[in-house]
Design a protein around this motif. Structure first.
Motif: not given
Length: 250
Positions: A163-171, A225-226, A180-183
């Motif tokens: 999964a990708f985590s927007i908040a954490n900035g990566g996979m 992400y941007y 990240d619950e919003n992954k």
């Protein structure tokens, strides 16, 4: 003192009744602003060489704030882009993204080369959406906020990226999904594509083919992400989305 430079025109703006200020990306001087006197006059020799997206050779006189374009020669006009509204939309986005993320006079010949190659391929009818994504990855790295896509951003594991985590900035790998619950769940094929996009140079790309459903996932990740990490509002991005939505409806 005059200097001959190769450059790609990122942006133009009117200056007074007859002049233009041109923002050039060059491989030798970085991003510079230059005034083109008389460029708004239809019959001016400056008019043809100071259009957006022109790849040209310019004779400039450096200045403390703005340079002055004395003359120029079109190397590539990218005519097919100018005749296609979708190609124009993608190229406008790449130019604005570059203008926003590259500091004035910052020197990076690699980014210049990637931009020109990307626009050349769009002009040659290659997949503009995929090319834009690959170039975006390069710009995120140049601007210092590139996502981590070759390993887990939390633990460093290079296997089982799920999964990708927007908040954490990566996979995130299988063991770190709870971070990240919003992954955004990422299929294995998409994870591999994003890793390739992160390191591949544009000139190494052949006729790359990506399924439409995988494009949607990658674009969703990159857009979010941007918005989270990029910081600059891009008018061209909004227009590009509107164009693609319109195209999807037909």
């Amino acid at each position: 003192m005059f200097e001959k430079v190769e450059g790609f025109i990122l942006r133009t703006q009117d200056y007074g009744e007859t002049h233009k200020i041109v923002t050039l990306l060059t491989p030798t001087l970085g991003k510079i602003g230059a005034i083109a006197r008389g460029a708004k006059k239809t019959k001016s020799r400056m008019a043809a060489i100071t259009q957006p997206f022109i790849h040209g050779s310019f004779l400039i006189q450096p200045g403390s704030s703005l340079a002055t374009i004395q003359q120029g020669e079109v190397l590539t006009s990218f005519r097919k882009i100018r005749e296609d509204i979708f190609k124009t939309a993608y190229t406008s986005y790449l130019a604005e993204l570059t203008d926003k993320l590259i500091d004035q006079k910052k020197y990076n010949p690699f980014i210049y080369k990637q931009l020109v190659h990307t626009v050349e391929l769009i002009n040659d009818d290659k997949d503009a959406e995929i090319l834009s994504m690959i170039y975006e990855w390069k710009m995120y790295k140049e601007a210092g906020f590139a996502p981590v896509v070759t390993q887990c951003v939390s633990c460093g594991n290079k296997q089982d990226l799920k999964a990708f985590s927007i908040a954490n900035g990566g996979m995130l790998c299988r063991n770190c999904l709870t971070k990240d619950e919003n992954k955004i769940t990422v299929p294995e094929k998409v994870a591999k594509l994003m890793a390739i996009f992160a390191w591949v140079e544009v000139e190494q790309i052949g006729n790359i083919s990506v399924k439409s459903e995988n494009k949607v996932i990658i674009q969703r990740i990159m857009d979010q992400y941007y918005e989270e990490h990029g910081g600059y509002y891009l008018k061209s991005k909004r227009f590009l989305k509107q164009m693609n939505q319109l195209n999807d409806n037909f």
